[in-house]
Each structure stands twice: as structure tokens, then as C-alpha cells.
Design a protein around this motif. Structure first.
Motif, short mmCIF file in Angstrom:
data_model
loop_
_atom_site.label_atom_id
_atom_site.label_comp_id
_atom_site.label_asym_id
_atom_site.label_seq_id
_atom_site.Cartn_x
_atom_site.Cartn_y
_atom_site.Cartn_z
N CYS A 331 0.82 -1.22 0.00
CA CYS A 331 0.00 0.00 0.00
C CYS A 331 0.85 1.26 0.00
O CYS A 331 0.40 2.32 -0.45
CB CYS A 331 -0.93 0.00 1.21
SG CYS A 331 -2.10 -1.36 1.26
N GLY A 332 2.07 1.14 0.52
CA GLY A 332 2.94 2.30 0.61
C GLY A 332 2.97 2.87 2.02
O GLY A 332 1.98 2.83 2.75
N LEU A 333 4.13 3.37 2.41
CA LEU A 333 4.33 3.99 3.72
C LEU A 333 4.87 5.39 3.54
O LEU A 333 5.88 5.58 2.83
CB LEU A 333 5.30 3.14 4.55
CG LEU A 333 4.74 1.80 5.07
CD1 LEU A 333 5.85 0.97 5.69
CD2 LEU A 333 3.64 2.05 6.08
N PRO A 334 4.23 6.39 4.14
CA PRO A 334 3.04 6.32 5.01
C PRO A 334 1.82 5.77 4.27
O PRO A 334 1.72 5.88 3.06
CB PRO A 334 2.83 7.77 5.45
CG PRO A 334 4.12 8.46 5.16
CD PRO A 334 4.72 7.77 4.00
N LEU A 335 0.91 5.20 5.04
CA LEU A 335 -0.28 4.61 4.45
C LEU A 335 -1.15 5.68 3.82
O LEU A 335 -1.24 6.80 4.33
CB LEU A 335 -1.07 3.85 5.53
CG LEU A 335 -0.43 2.58 6.08
CD1 LEU A 335 -1.26 2.05 7.24
CD2 LEU A 335 -0.30 1.52 5.00
N PRO A 336 -1.81 5.36 2.72
CA PRO A 336 -2.72 6.35 2.11
C PRO A 336 -3.93 6.60 2.99
O PRO A 336 -4.24 5.84 3.91
CB PRO A 336 -3.11 5.67 0.78
CG PRO A 336 -2.88 4.21 1.01
CD PRO A 336 -1.73 4.10 1.96
N GLU A 337 -4.63 7.68 2.70
CA GLU A 337 -5.75 8.08 3.54
C GLU A 337 -6.92 7.10 3.47
O GLU A 337 -7.80 7.14 4.33
CB GLU A 337 -6.22 9.48 3.14
CG GLU A 337 -5.20 10.57 3.43
CD GLU A 337 -5.75 11.94 3.18
OE1 GLU A 337 -6.93 12.04 2.76
OE2 GLU A 337 -5.02 12.93 3.40
N SER A 338 -6.94 6.24 2.48
CA SER A 338 -8.01 5.25 2.40
C SER A 338 -7.85 4.14 3.44
O SER A 338 -8.81 3.42 3.72
CB SER A 338 -8.03 4.62 1.00
OG SER A 338 -6.78 4.01 0.70
N HIS A 339 -6.66 4.02 4.02
CA HIS A 339 -6.40 2.99 5.02
C HIS A 339 -6.30 3.54 6.43
O HIS A 339 -6.15 2.75 7.37
CB HIS A 339 -5.09 2.25 4.69
CG HIS A 339 -5.19 1.36 3.49
ND1 HIS A 339 -5.21 1.85 2.21
CD2 HIS A 339 -5.30 0.00 3.38
CE1 HIS A 339 -5.29 0.84 1.34
NE2 HIS A 339 -5.35 -0.29 2.03
N VAL A 340 -6.38 4.85 6.62
CA VAL A 340 -6.20 5.45 7.94
C VAL A 340 -7.28 6.50 8.17
O VAL A 340 -7.90 7.01 7.21
CB VAL A 340 -4.80 6.08 8.11
CG1 VAL A 340 -3.72 5.03 8.01
CG2 VAL A 340 -4.59 7.19 7.08
N ASP A 341 -7.50 6.81 9.43
CA ASP A 341 -8.31 7.94 9.85
C ASP A 341 -7.37 8.98 10.44
O ASP A 341 -6.78 8.76 11.51
CB ASP A 341 -9.35 7.52 10.88
CG ASP A 341 -10.38 6.56 10.32
OD1 ASP A 341 -10.69 6.66 9.12
OD2 ASP A 341 -10.85 5.66 11.07
N VAL A 342 -7.22 10.08 9.76
CA VAL A 342 -6.27 11.12 10.20
C VAL A 342 -6.86 11.83 11.41
O VAL A 342 -7.92 12.46 11.33
CB VAL A 342 -5.98 12.10 9.06
CG1 VAL A 342 -4.99 13.16 9.53
CG2 VAL A 342 -5.43 11.37 7.84
N LEU A 343 -6.16 11.73 12.53
CA LEU A 343 -6.61 12.39 13.76
C LEU A 343 -6.04 13.79 13.90
O LEU A 343 -6.75 14.72 14.31
CB LEU A 343 -6.21 11.54 14.98
CG LEU A 343 -6.73 10.09 14.98
CD1 LEU A 343 -6.23 9.36 16.23
CD2 LEU A 343 -8.24 10.06 14.91
#
Length: 406
Positions: A331-343
Motif C-alpha cells: 500500500c505504501g508507507l506512510p499509508l494512504p488516507e483510504s487505510h487510515v483515519d487522520v486524527l
């Protein structure tokens, strides 16, 4: 409970000695001078009477003595607690009587930190360790006080909790538990010491819940140093020093380093050796008991859109689902926004406050268990090789474990 001593100089002397011994046991403070000063003005007859020992007198029973009582046994949980919870229900109080020889830091249950939770503990948590974690008794006492006969602890029985958080307090780090399986919980209400002469002292708690925040500007990144032998014939290299690290399994059953302050400490005094500088090429993955978080340097587009132009800012995000390392590299690091919830999309380094049990992000505490620095990588789908993970100073064994070869 009244602490007024009965009449008579010998009784007052015995009472002062008991109080001095209790304060030294509970708080580590020596009040021997105050106890010795009470000898001044004492008559010779009183001194001769004191030499024959304290007079016998009846011990006053308090309201706590009427409660159901459990006698603490060596290295054993409160097995009767579950039966009392089924019989009396939540909110009922019981009294636990602990012998004096169990009130020491060298006790096996205290050294093993057999306590789960903070303020509210599991039913199999050791009561001695819980009392020391609450601050009623000195956790660094290596041997029991000779004048103490026993400790009386009143606990309140509570229903099982969803989770039991970890906290470092009064020299003891409790353990976390969230898997269920407990019949009930308990909370320490009050505690008192009883001397061999019958004197009772109520102990106040010292429950300082403030986390000790430690800056990362501490160039000491070794958790522990151990000596090992090398194959070289040189005597200097034969006793070389290497890092010792603790590995834990993450939420995907992969070995990760255990969280400690040495892992996030600066490597030196130069700006290039600061921990904040590592995020130019690396991403920090952190895990609590159930959730994985990612800390990375914000992208150039986020810096231009945000208010912190010209200043390095960081992104703190929560992973929607814990992924294995191979899947994360795809997916790539840092993870894309589709895999995380940006706090926190625009986070300054000064807003991260590291402590012994976790990190505070804008005054919100996250209790960390594991962490791992990994190198940044572009997303790719069909690649036979996985980019290397940051394994500096881990040794051959740690490298093999993190690469999945062991």
C-alpha cells in the motif's frame, strides 16, 4: 478511628514508637528522632516499667471488623472474592487481613507485578501489589517493620470491567487486561496498620495519576547493555557491548520491539541525530492493546494547505485495520488516507509528549505497548522483494525475527 493513646508514660512511649515505625514503613520517612525525644522528662519508674514490656490492653474493634473478612495467604489470589460477589452483589465491602511478612517489595507477587488495572483491579490481582500501587504502603520496603502485626484493607467488590488500563504509579507499573474472563473486580477503599501492641494507624493514599513526561532530548538510546563474546582474538572485542531489546507480537502476530523511552530517545546532540529528524526517511508505527497508530511527516501538499508553512509538521493517524508488514509495503508507507483515519493532520513536534507508558498528543493520552520504525516506501503491487525495515542495533537475531526467518 481514634489514635489517642491511653494514659501512662509507658503507653505513650510505645504509641510514639509505633507511629514512627508506621510512617517509616508507609512513606519511607525516618522519624526516629521524634520517638527518641519522647524519652526526655520520663521518670525512672516509667523507664523500668517500659523495660518489662508494654501492658496488656484490649484492642478496640472498629466498624470494619464487622465486615466479612478474608485472610490473605502467601502467593495466592483472593479466591473467595467471586463467591462473595455472587452472594452479596456489587458494591459490598469486605476486609482483607494481610500478615506483616508479606508487606515488602521483595515479595514474589510484588516483584512479578501481579496486578491488572488502575484503581479498579481484576479479581486475581494481588492485594499487596494493589495496595502499593495505590500508594498506601511504600513499594521500596525490602523487609517488614518489626513492630507491625498486620495490615487491614477494606475493598469494595465491583462488577467486571470492559478493560483494565495500565499505569505507572508509586514505583509499580500495573498490567493491562481487556480479554474478559474475570468474575468480578475490586477497589481499595481504605487501609490501616495494626501494631503488635494494638496501636492502629490509618494510612492515606498517594494516587498521583500524573504521567511523568520525559523529553526526547536525552542521548541515551540503550534500554540495557549486556556483554557478549566475539570470535575475534582481541580481548577488547571479546567483551564488546551490544543492545538488548524486548520483542513482542503485534496485532498481526509479527515481532515488534516493546515500547520504552530508549526507542524514541535522541541518538545524539546534533540535529541530524534527533528523533524528529528520523521521520524524513522513516515512519513510526505504534500500537495500544487494540489499535494501531501511525506517525509520519506531513506531505508537502498538507504543509502548503495548512497554517504551518515553513515549519515541519507531522501527521498522526489511526489505522482502520492492522495490516501485516508485507501488505503495508504494497500500500505504501506512510499509508494512504483510504487505510487510515487522520486524527491530527498538522501536528508540531512540541505537541507530542512522551512518557514511560505512552504518548500525549495534544493532551490526549495513548497508552503504547509496541512501536516500530519502518522506512518509507512507495506503493507497489507485484514486487518480489520487500523494502528493508529499520533494524539498526538489533543484531542478527532481531533482524531475522523481523524479516520472518525465525
Amino acid at each position: 478511628m481514634s489514635k489517642r493513646p491511653p494514659g501512662g508514660p509507658d503507653s505513650r512511649q510505645q504509641y510514639s514508637e509505633d507511629i514512627a515505625g508506621y510512617k517509616h514503613a508507609a512513606y519511607g520517612v525516618d522519624h526516629g528522632d521524634d520517638a527518641a525525644g519522647s524519652d526526655e522528662g520520663e521518670s525512672r519508674a516509667a523507664k523500668r516499667a517500659r523495660g518489662r514490656g508494654p501492658p496488656r490492653r484490649a484492642v478496640r474493634k472498629s466498624a470494619d471488623d464487622k465486615l466479612p473478612t478474608i485472610y490473605y495467604k502467601d502467593a495466592g489470589a483472593l479466591k473467595e472474592l467471586g463467591k462473595m460477589y455472587e452472594k452479596s452483589g456489587p458494591g459490598s465491602c469486605i476486609q482483607v487481613r494481610i500478615p506483616a511478612h508479606n508487606l515488602q517489595a521483595t515479595f514474589a507477587e510484588v516483584k512479578g507485578r501481579h496486578v491488572w488495572g488502575t484503581d479498579v483491579y481484576t479479581d486475581d490481582s494481588d492485594i499487596v501489589c494493589a495496595v502499593m500501587h495505590c500508594g498506601y504502603f511504600n513499594a521500596s520496603l525490602k523487609k517488614p517493620v518489626a513492630s507491625v502485626a498486620e495490615m487491614k484493607v477494606v475493598i469494595q467488590i465491583l462488577p467486571p470491567q470492559i478493560e483494565y488500563p495500565v499505569f505507572v504509579r508509586n514505583g509499580i507499573r500495573s498490567r493491562a487486561w481487556w480479554a474478559g474472563g474475570t468474575s468480578c473486580s475490586y477497589k481499595v477503599e481504605r487501609c490501616s496498620l495494626l501494631s503488635k501492641s494494638g496501636t492502629v494507624l490509618e494510612l492515606p493514599p498517594r494516587s498521583d495519576r500524573t504521567q511523568e513526561l520525559i523529553p526526547t532530548f536525552t542521548p541515551a538510546n540503550l534500554e540495557r547493555v549486556m556483554n557478549t563474546r566475539g570470535r575475534e582474538a582481541s580481548s577488547e572485542r571479546r567483551q564488546r557491548q551490544v543492545k538488548e531489546m524486548t520483542l513482542m507480537y503485534n496485532l498481526c502476530n509479527e515481532p515488534w520491539p516493546k515500547y520504552n523511552m530508549a526507542a524514541v530517545a535522541d541518538r545524539g546532540l546534533k540535529p541530524s541525530q534527533w528523533t524528529s529528524a528520523r521521520f524524513q526517511t522513516q515512519v513510526l508505527l505504534m500500537e495500544t492493546g487494540r489499535t494501531r497508530y501511525e506517525l509520519s511527516m506531513a506531505s508537502d501538499a498538507d504543509m502548503e494547505n495548512g497554517d504551518g508553512q515553513g515549519e515541519v509538521v507531522y501527521r498522526f493517524a489511526r489505522c482502520k485495520q492492522p495490516l501485516a508488514m508485507r501488505s503495508m509495503y504494497k500500500c505504501g508507507l506512510p499509508l494512504p488516507e483510504s487505510h487510515v483515519d487522520v486524527l491530527e493532520p498538522m501536528l508540531r513536534w512540541e505537541e507530542l509528549k512522551w512518557g514511560e507508558e505512552g504518548v500525549d498528543v495534544k493532551d490526549k493520552h495513548y497508552c503504547l505497548v509496541r512501536l516500530h520504525f519502518v522506512n518509507k516506501a512507495a506503493p507497489h503491487i507485484d514486487s518480489p522483494q520487500t523494502p528493508s525495515v529499520s533494524m539498526e542495533g538489533m543484531g542478527d537475531t532481531g533482524t531475522a525475527l523481523l524479516n520472518g526467518r525465525v
